[in-house]
Design an enzyme around this catalytic site. Structure first.
Site, short mmCIF file in Angstrom:
data_model
loop_
_atom_site.label_atom_id
_atom_site.label_comp_id
_atom_site.label_asym_id
_atom_site.label_seq_id
_atom_site.Cartn_x
_atom_site.Cartn_y
_atom_site.Cartn_z
N TYR A 72 0.84 -1.37 0.04
CA TYR A 72 -0.15 0.00 0.01
C TYR A 72 0.92 1.27 0.11
CZ TYR A 72 -3.97 3.08 1.20
OH TYR A 72 -4.72 4.29 0.94
N PHE A 124 -6.49 19.37 -25.48
CA PHE A 124 -7.31 17.78 -25.60
C PHE A 124 -8.61 18.09 -25.06
CE2 PHE A 124 -8.07 13.47 -24.29
CZ PHE A 124 -7.84 12.86 -25.27
N ASP A 125 -9.55 17.12 -25.44
CA ASP A 125 -10.89 17.39 -25.16
C ASP A 125 -11.16 17.34 -23.49
OD1 ASP A 125 -10.44 14.65 -25.22
OD2 ASP A 125 -12.27 14.15 -26.07
N ASP A 215 1.32 18.91 -21.23
CA ASP A 215 0.31 17.75 -21.65
C ASP A 215 0.87 16.56 -22.31
OD1 ASP A 215 -1.78 15.94 -21.80
OD2 ASP A 215 -3.07 17.14 -22.67
N ALA A 217 1.09 13.22 -23.09
CA ALA A 217 0.76 11.91 -23.31
C ALA A 217 1.57 11.39 -24.44
CB ALA A 217 -0.92 11.82 -24.00
N LYS A 258 -0.85 6.24 -23.32
CA LYS A 258 -0.50 6.45 -24.80
C LYS A 258 1.17 6.13 -24.98
CE LYS A 258 -4.27 8.79 -25.09
NZ LYS A 258 -4.39 10.00 -24.09
N HIS A 450 -19.79 13.80 -26.97
CA HIS A 450 -19.37 12.65 -27.76
C HIS A 450 -19.49 11.41 -27.56
CE1 HIS A 450 -15.90 13.97 -25.89
NE2 HIS A 450 -15.17 12.82 -26.26
C1 LIG Z 1 -5.38 10.84 -23.67
C2 LIG Z 1 -5.07 12.06 -23.36
C3 LIG Z 1 -5.53 12.83 -22.07
C4 LIG Z 1 -6.38 12.15 -21.18
O1 LIG Z 1 -5.93 10.90 -20.59
P1 LIG Z 1 -6.63 9.68 -20.37
O2 LIG Z 1 -5.83 8.64 -19.74
O3 LIG Z 1 -7.46 9.39 -21.42
O4 LIG Z 1 -7.87 10.24 -19.13
C5 LIG Z 1 -4.88 14.00 -21.91
N1 LIG Z 1 -4.32 14.70 -22.93
C6 LIG Z 1 -3.94 14.20 -24.01
C7 LIG Z 1 -3.10 14.91 -25.04
C8 LIG Z 1 -4.45 12.85 -24.17
O5 LIG Z 1 -4.03 12.28 -25.27
#
Ligand SMILES: *Cc1c(COP(=O)(O)O)cnc(C)c1O
Length: 458
Positions: A72, A124-125, A215, A217, A258, A450
């Protein structure tokens, strides 16, 4: 003759996927309310909905999984992950989260308040969702070339320094909690940001004392494009480029689904201990104790290995070459695409592909549905449905581009699948003039519609 690229791995385990007929698919998609998210995976043959958490792990990752430490607190797997993240990014303070949006939730809960403005390159969305949910505004400062799909700019993810400076001078400093660079920029078509641009944005942020976050990913894919396209970078390793990229920022949020090469997970990595302390409290409230934050020990162990594999040139070369392979074939057939081709996906320009479908009838969604009916391929709309309504006026927002994104999962499909996909797109392209009507919305959620929207043919 120059040898073609080949994957630097072979296949040890296979998973069946299921072909179907056009009649079956027409029935299925109708029952799904013309929303591709509502299909069952067995109803899809080649699934290009997303590259998020859909990739294949390596033998070393599976081995790491078996050695995960499920303590933990103070898990060895956490420390392996923390050391790997620090080695690759230079950020010493790590907070695991269950996925990327959870990292956003925690960090933005600390930093973003009502009325704030967060400039960046086409957020990103989920990022935009988390900003708008806090009654703040995501300000898009992407370079204009990003929205002209035929302009072959090598770094269409770049931020416009002019737009950014304008934002910094016209908004009181207290209302800009940070600037956010998304690498690569998914919304503009998986397009990279150059090292030079990151450096300049960082200098501008310093000038105005505004923190800079990533960000991140798809940071490894971004580093590969820098290595391939930016002057003076050819001889540097991916890991060296990553270290330099991150050296210009104060921290990052990560969706490990990703470039972490795992099926679930995320994290926040920070330079500043004081910010880490504030975020820690919220990780404990929302995610779990600070040494696991919603992840199992084995998943952290597999992620530590995945981050190392994702930042190797051989892997990235084959990954991005496969995306290019599909894109180049489509370009040869005259299919309009975002050009250059992105890192993780091919983005079809639906406004040029289906010029007869009015924007209020969602041309990108229409095209994505045609592709599914044609061949059981599931892509995703990156257009007006995704762009959602304006939070204040509740009017539909029409973005400058309407894309169908065909995202390629990592290490998952072969080039035979890419040929199958290309033929299906070409078949729909050949009968594009017959497609003149789209869809209308019959039901939608108040935010991020969406995922659950219900449609009906016009
Ligand atoms: C996928 C993604 C996110 C969100 O991540 P999740 O793991 O899907 O919650 C944020 N920013 C970017 C650029 C992404 O590709």
């Amino acid at each position: 003759m120059k040898l073609p690229y080949a994957e630097p791995y072979r296949i040890k385990m296979v998973e069946p996927i299921f072909p179907s007929t056009q009649e079956q698919r027409s029935e299925w998609i109708k029952s799904a309310g013309y929303n591709l998210f509502n299909l069952r995976s067995e109803q899809v043959f080649v699934d290009l909905l997303t590259d998020s958490g859909t990739g294949a792990m390596s033998d070393l990752q599976w081995a790491a999984l078996m050695r995960g430490d499920e303590s933990y607190a103070g898990s060895r797997s956490f420390h392996e992950l923390k050391d790997t993240v620090e080695r690759i990014t230079g950020f010493a303070h790590l907070l695991p989260t269950h996925q990327g949006r959870a990292a956003e939730n925690v960090l933005f809960s600390v930093l973003v308040k009502e009325g704030d403005r967060v400039p960046g390159n086409s957020h990103f969305d989920t990022t935009k969702g988390h900003i708008e949910f806090r009654k703040a505004t995501a300000v898009d400062c992407t370079v204009d070339q990003a929205f002209d799909t035929s302009s072959p700019h090598p770094f269409k993810g770049n931020l416009s320094l002019e737009k950014l400076r304008k934002e910094f001078t016209s908004t009181p400093k207290e209302q800009i909690p940070f600037c956010l660079i998304t690498i690569t920029c998914n919304t503009s078509g998986g397009q990279p940001v150059s090292l030079e641009n990151i450096r300049q944005v960082s200098a501008l942020c310093k000038e105005f004392s505004i923190p800079l976050f990533f960000d991140a990913a798809r940071f490894a894919e971004n580093a590969y494009f820098i290595q391939q396209r930016e002057e003076g970078q050819k001889e540097r390793s991916i890991k060296e480029i990553c270290r330099e990229m991150f050296s210009y920022g104060d921290g990052m949020t990560m969706s490990s689904k990703k470039d972490g090469l795992v099926n679930i997970g995320g994290f926040i990595a920070l330079r500043d201990k004081a910010l880490y302390d504030k975020a820690s409290t919220l990780v404990i409230v929302y995610e779990g104790f600070v040494t696991y934050g919603g992840m199992s020990g084995r998943d952290m162990a597999a992620l530590a290995v995945g981050l190392d594999e994702a930042t190797e040139h051989g892997y990235l070369h084959s990954r991005i070459s496969q995306v290019e392979y599909l894109g180049e074939r489509l370009l040869k057939s005259g299919v309009p695409l975002q050009n250059p081709i992105g890192g993780h996906a091919v983005f079809i320009d639906a406004l040029k592909f289906l010029p007869h479908v009015p924007r209020e009838q969602f041309p990108a969604q229409t095209l994505a549905l045609e592709l599914y009916r044609e061949a059981g391929i599931r892509g995703v709309e990156i257009g007006a449905i995704l762009a959602d309504r304006d939070p204040l006026t509740r009017e539909n927002r029409y973005p400058q581009t309407e894309f169908v994104r065909l995202a390629i999962p990592r290490r998952t499909y072969t080039n035979n699948h890419m040929d199958y996909v290309a033929q299906a797109v070409e078949n729909v392209f050949a009968r594009r003039d017959e497609i003149t009507k789209g869809y209308r919305i019959i039901e939608e959620a108040p935010i991020m519609r969406h995922f659950t929207v219900q449609l009906s043919p016009v």
